[in-house]
Write a protein that holds these residues in place. Structure first.
Motif, PDB file in Angstrom:
ATOM      1  N   ALA A  19       0.841  -1.201   0.000  1.00 38.32           N
ATOM      2  CA  ALA A  19       0.000   0.000   0.000  1.00 38.32           C
ATOM      3  C   ALA A  19       0.875   1.249   0.000  1.00 38.32           C
ATOM      4  CB  ALA A  19      -0.913   0.010   1.219  1.00 38.32           C
ATOM      5  N   LEU A  20       0.654   2.112  -0.964  1.00 34.71           N
ATOM      6  CA  LEU A  20       1.354   3.395  -1.046  1.00 34.71           C
ATOM      7  C   LEU A  20       0.427   4.495  -0.526  1.00 34.71           C
ATOM      8  CD1 LEU A  20       3.464   5.467  -2.039  1.00 34.71           C
ATOM      9  CD2 LEU A  20       2.505   5.212  -4.339  1.00 34.71           C
ATOM     10  N   VAL A  21       0.894   5.222   0.483  1.00 34.91           N
ATOM     11  CA  VAL A  21       0.111   6.305   1.073  1.00 34.91           C
ATOM     12  C   VAL A  21       0.877   7.608   0.924  1.00 34.91           C
ATOM     13  CG1 VAL A  21      -1.030   7.171   3.154  1.00 34.91           C
ATOM     14  CG2 VAL A  21      -0.866   4.696   2.762  1.00 34.91           C
ATOM     15  N   THR A  33      -4.050   6.461   8.570  1.00 38.21           N
ATOM     16  CA  THR A  33      -4.298   5.523   7.485  1.00 38.21           C
ATOM     17  C   THR A  33      -3.150   4.553   7.339  1.00 38.21           C
ATOM     18  OG1 THR A  33      -5.731   7.053   6.268  1.00 38.21           O
ATOM     19  CG2 THR A  33      -4.639   5.328   4.991  1.00 38.21           C
ATOM     20  N   ALA A  34      -1.920   5.055   7.375  1.00 38.06           N
ATOM     21  CA  ALA A  34      -0.753   4.178   7.289  1.00 38.06           C
ATOM     22  C   ALA A  34      -0.752   3.170   8.432  1.00 38.06           C
ATOM     23  CB  ALA A  34       0.525   5.014   7.308  1.00 38.06           C
ATOM     24  N   ILE A  35      -1.057   3.641   9.628  1.00 42.40           N
ATOM     25  CA  ILE A  35      -1.088   2.753  10.795  1.00 42.40           C
ATOM     26  C   ILE A  35      -2.165   1.679  10.636  1.00 42.40           C
ATOM     27  CG2 ILE A  35      -1.686   2.674  13.255  1.00 42.40           C
ATOM     28  CD1 ILE A  35      -0.256   5.406  13.512  1.00 42.40           C
ATOM     29  N   GLN A  36      -3.356   2.086  10.189  1.00 44.43           N
ATOM     30  CA  GLN A  36      -4.448   1.128  10.078  1.00 44.43           C
ATOM     31  C   GLN A  36      -4.178   0.089   8.993  1.00 44.43           C
ATOM     32  OE1 GLN A  36      -6.946   0.818  12.182  1.00 44.43           O
ATOM     33  NE2 GLN A  36      -7.671  -1.002  11.069  1.00 44.43           N
ATOM     34  N   ALA A  88      10.742   3.474  -8.395  1.00 43.42           N
ATOM     35  CA  ALA A  88      11.680   3.082  -7.339  1.00 43.42           C
ATOM     36  C   ALA A  88      11.001   2.185  -6.306  1.00 43.42           C
ATOM     37  CB  ALA A  88      12.250   4.326  -6.666  1.00 43.42           C
ATOM     38  N   ILE A  89       9.770   2.510  -5.961  1.00 46.96           N
ATOM     39  CA  ILE A  89       9.026   1.691  -4.995  1.00 46.96           C
ATOM     40  C   ILE A  89       8.809   0.287  -5.552  1.00 46.96           C
ATOM     41  CG2 ILE A  89       6.776   1.387  -3.885  1.00 46.96           C
ATOM     42  CD1 ILE A  89       6.655   4.487  -3.697  1.00 46.96           C
ATOM     43  N   LEU A  99      -3.354   2.156  -3.581  1.00 47.41           N
ATOM     44  CA  LEU A  99      -2.877   3.540  -3.635  1.00 47.41           C
ATOM     45  C   LEU A  99      -3.851   4.408  -2.863  1.00 47.41           C
ATOM     46  CD1 LEU A  99      -1.225   5.976  -4.699  1.00 47.41           C
ATOM     47  CD2 LEU A  99      -2.685   5.916  -6.753  1.00 47.41           C
ATOM     48  N   VAL A 100      -3.330   5.150  -1.881  1.00 50.98           N
ATOM     49  CA  VAL A 100      -4.146   6.106  -1.142  1.00 50.98           C
ATOM     50  C   VAL A 100      -3.620   7.504  -1.432  1.00 50.98           C
ATOM     51  CG1 VAL A 100      -5.030   6.841   1.093  1.00 50.98           C
ATOM     52  CG2 VAL A 100      -4.571   4.412   0.678  1.00 50.98           C
TER      53      VAL A 100
END
Length: 260
Positions: A19-21, A33-36, A88-89, A99-100
Motif C-alpha cells: 500500500a502506497l500512502v 491511514t498508514a497505521i491502520q 523506485a518503490i 494507492l491512497v
C-alpha cells in the motif's frame, strides 16, 4: 512487535498487499491511514515531502509493527519525481496493490483573488499529482488483474463559502476523476473510490477551536469524526470486503454533512 501486530501482519485482511500512502507522515489522516493499513497486514510504503517527518513516522511504525517500513521522500509539486518514485518503490518493494491519494494542500482567501502561483500549486498537488499517481500504478494493477485506489477528498466538494473555494473545487474534480477511473479500469479488476471527510477532530482543530466550536453541534452525532474513523473507512475500501464498491464517495463527517 506485539502479538496482536504480529497476527495482523500475517493474517489481516490486507495481508500480502503493498500500500502506497501519500502524505503519510503528517499528524492526522495520512498517519492514521498508514497505521491502520499496517495493522491489517499491508506492507505500507510511506511517502511525504518532509524527510524529518518520514523518519519519525518510520521509527513509530517500526516500534509498533516490527520491520521498518519503506519510506520515500516525495514532494508532489515536483512532477518529474512522481513517476520516478513509483518506479523506485516497485523496484525495491514490489508491485503496488493499494494507492491512497491523501496528500493535499489548501489556501484561504477569495477565489477571484487567488494568485496564479497559488492556483498552479494547488492544482498540481490536489489534482494533477493524484492523477499522475493513478497513471503510474495502473499498468501494474492491470497486469495483475486487481488493485484498489482510494482518493481522499472532502465535503468541501459540496459545500461552498468556506474561504477555500479552490480546494473545494479541486476535491470535486477529484471525485469526478474517480468515477472516470472506476469506469475505465473496472473491467481490469481495479476499483477506485473516495473517502470525503468533514471537519476532522485533530490537533489543528483543537488549536483553533474558536473557529469550529459552533459547528460541532451541527453534526448529527454531535461531534466531529476522528482521523482513525477516516482511516478505518479507507482500509475497508482497500479490502476485498468492498469488492463490489467502485466509483463511490463515502462521506465521513459524523453527519455534519449528508451526501444527497
Amino acid at each position: 512487535m506485539t502479538t496482536s501486530a504480529q497476527a495482523a501482519a500475517g493474517r489481516g485482511r490486507l495481508a500480502g498487499r503493498v500500500a502506497l500512502v501519500t502524505g503519510a507522515a503528517g499528524r492526522d489522516i495520512g498517519k492514521h491511514t498508514a497505521i491502520q493499513l499496517a495493522a491489517e497486514g499491508a506492507r505500507v510504503v510511506l511517502t511525504d515531502r518532509s524527510a524529518f517527518r518520514l523518519e519519525r513516522m518510520r521509527e513509530a511504525m517500526t516500534e509498533r509493527y516490527g520491520p521498518q517500513p519503506p519510506a520515500f521522500e516525495l514532494d508532489l509539486r515536483d512532477r518529474d519525481r512522481v513517476g520516478e518514485i513509483v518506479r523506485a518503490i516497485e523496484a525495491e518493494v514490489g508491485a503496488i496493490d493499494i494507492l491512497v491519494n491523501n496528500a493535499a494542500i489548501t489556501a484561504f482567501g477569495d477565489v477571484v483573488d487567488t494568485p496564479m502561483e497559488t492556483w498552479d500549486e494547488l492544482v498540481q498537488v490536489d489534482f494533477t499529482a493524484p492523477w499522475m499517481l493513478v497513471k503510474a500504478v495502473a499498468p501494474g494493477m492491470k497486469a495483475r488483474g486487481h488493485g484498489s485506489i482510494v482518493n481522499i477528498t472532502s465535503v468541501a466538494a459540496y459545500v461552498g463559502g468556506w474561504n477555500e473555494g479552490l480546494y473545494g473545487a479541486l476535491k470535486a474534480a477529484l471525485q469526478s476523476l474517480t468515477r472516470d477511473v472506476a469506469f475505465e479500469l473496472g473491467k481490469s479488476g481495479i476499483r477506485c473510490n473516495c473517502v470525503a471527510p468533514g471537519i476532522v477532530d485533530s490537533k489543528f482543530i483543537r488549536d483553533n477551536w474558536h473557529l469550529y466550536e459552533d459547528k460541532e453541534a451541527d453534526a448529527a452525532m454531535g461531534r466531529f469524526p476522528t482521523s482513525e474513523e477516516v482511516a478505518n473507512t479507507v482500509a475497508f475500501l482497500a479490502s476485498d470486503e468492498a469488492s463490489g464498491i467502485t466509483g463511490t464517495v463515502i462521506n465521513v463527517s459524523a453527519g455534519w454533512y449528508m451526501t444527497p
